[in-house]
Design a protein around this motif. Structure first.
Motif, mmCIF file in Angstrom:
data_model
loop_
_atom_site.group_PDB
_atom_site.id
_atom_site.type_symbol
_atom_site.label_atom_id
_atom_site.label_comp_id
_atom_site.label_asym_id
_atom_site.label_seq_id
_atom_site.Cartn_x
_atom_site.Cartn_y
_atom_site.Cartn_z
ATOM 1 N N THR A 14 0.801 -1.232 0.000
ATOM 2 C CA THR A 14 0.000 0.000 0.000
ATOM 3 C C THR A 14 0.835 1.284 0.000
ATOM 4 O O THR A 14 0.371 2.285 -0.563
ATOM 5 N N PRO A 15 2.045 1.313 0.587
ATOM 6 C CA PRO A 15 2.808 2.563 0.504
ATOM 7 C C PRO A 15 3.143 2.982 -0.920
ATOM 8 O O PRO A 15 3.458 4.153 -1.162
ATOM 9 N N THR A 16 3.093 2.042 -1.874
ATOM 10 C CA THR A 16 3.436 2.368 -3.259
ATOM 11 C C THR A 16 2.201 2.446 -4.163
ATOM 12 O O THR A 16 2.343 2.594 -5.383
ATOM 13 N N LEU A 17 1.011 2.342 -3.584
ATOM 14 C CA LEU A 17 -0.227 2.428 -4.374
ATOM 15 C C LEU A 17 -0.785 3.841 -4.333
ATOM 16 O O LEU A 17 -0.754 4.504 -3.303
ATOM 17 N N SER A 18 -1.326 4.277 -5.458
ATOM 18 C CA SER A 18 -1.999 5.573 -5.493
ATOM 19 C C SER A 18 -3.369 5.464 -4.821
ATOM 20 O O SER A 18 -3.897 4.362 -4.613
ATOM 21 N N LYS A 19 -3.930 6.614 -4.523
ATOM 22 C CA LYS A 19 -5.266 6.667 -3.941
ATOM 23 C C LYS A 19 -6.275 5.946 -4.837
ATOM 24 O O LYS A 19 -7.106 5.164 -4.360
ATOM 25 N N GLU A 20 -6.181 6.196 -6.119
ATOM 26 C CA GLU A 20 -7.120 5.587 -7.065
ATOM 27 C C GLU A 20 -6.921 4.077 -7.145
ATOM 28 O O GLU A 20 -7.893 3.310 -7.212
#
Length: 295
Positions: free
Chosen positions: A53-59
């Motif tokens: 999750t630290p490398t995922l965008s909000k979308e």
């Protein structure tokens, strides 16, 4: 219904599969969801830290959560991860994600800024006042840099509405036993350490949110179920077969280890996002040998 009923047993912190271009591989994610449910897990966790999750965008986070609810299709409960070191942003994220559909929200304690125990209490109190679902605390000091002490966990459990349980991954058995001794009766305590599940269930924990259940769901859930049924002799036999797997999964980085195992099993591509890199060649070969022997 109590979380001690709905989230008893093995939950799996789902990986986020990527393709060679670095985009989310939703076809692979569907395979993973089916694989772990068919393997016997009692619930799934989307957007946990094992999902990168630290490398995922909000979308991307929203797309993954919506997709997961759709593909799980009520076969098992779904827990949504929403945590971080900006309290106001965590509250916004809970409103943005489909958390209203979740059995619970797993919220990792703040990392890097190392708040005091009072700061941790106020952080979770603020989140709990704005949540659409029960909150599971997530204590993982090896990653966050600050331990959520037993006294703070118990204060939250007793004094704050909507704080319903904890994923305890401190590795401190004395701390775990203190929480289990003094917690409210309906407060869920699950392990966050795959390698410690057997003794922790023996002490009173009610299951685990697991990394290993991504790659070895049948073997791992059988072990956890045996523990929960009080059959520790059989649980030990099963766990003995998994000890090498635990070591390989976490030898370099999570989720690099579990993604390598899942690629060997044909479920996903062996792709992670920087700053995480895939397993080194030597460790990958050891994982390949182990997966072949286990399956």
């Amino acid at each position: 219904m109590s979380l001690q009923t709905t989230l008893r047993g093995t939950g799996v912190a789902l990986v986020t599969p990527f393709d060679a271009a670095g985009s989310i591989d939703f076809n692979a994610l569907e395979r993973v969801i089916d694989f772990v449910i068919d393997g016997g897990v009692q619930y799934v966790v989307t957007l946990g830290t094992t999902g990168e999750t630290p490398t995922l965008s909000k979308e991307e986070k929203k797309d993954i959560a919506v997709f997961t609810f759709e593909k799980v299709n009520s076969r098992v409960p779904v827990v949504v991860g929403a945590g971080g070191n900006n309290t106001a942003e965590v509250i916004k994220e809970m409103a943005y994600l489909p958390c209203d559909k979740a059995a619970a929200i797993l919220s990792a304690s703040p990392y890097y800024n190392k708040p005091s125990q009072e700061g941790l209490f106020q952080h979770y109190k603020a989140i709990a006042a704005n949540t659409p679902a029960p909150i599971l605390l997530y204590n993982v000091p090896g990653r966050t840099g600050r331990n959520l002490e037993a006294k703070t966990t118990l204060r939250l459990a007793h004094d704050v509405a909507n704080i319903a349980g904890i994923k305890e991954a401190s590795g401190d058995m004395a701390q775990c036993m203190q929480i289990l001794r003094d917690k409210p009766e309906n407060f869920l305590v699950v392990s966050g350490d795959d390698a410690l599940v057997l003794p922790q269930v023996a002490c009173g924990m009610e299951g685990v949110i697991s990394v290993a259940a991504n790659s070895f769901p049948k073997q791992f859930t059988s072990m956890v179920n045996a523990c929960l049924n009080g059959d520790f002799a059989n649980a030990k036999k099963l766990n003995d077969q998994l000890i090498e797997g635990y070591e390989l999964l976490f030898a370099e980085n999570n989720p690099a280890g579990v993604k390598a195992a899942m690629q060997i099993l044909g479920l996903i591509e062996n792709e992670v996002r920087l700053p995480v890199v895939p397993l080194s060649e030597g460790l990958y070969e050891k994982m390949k040998d182990y997966v072949g022997r286990l399956s």
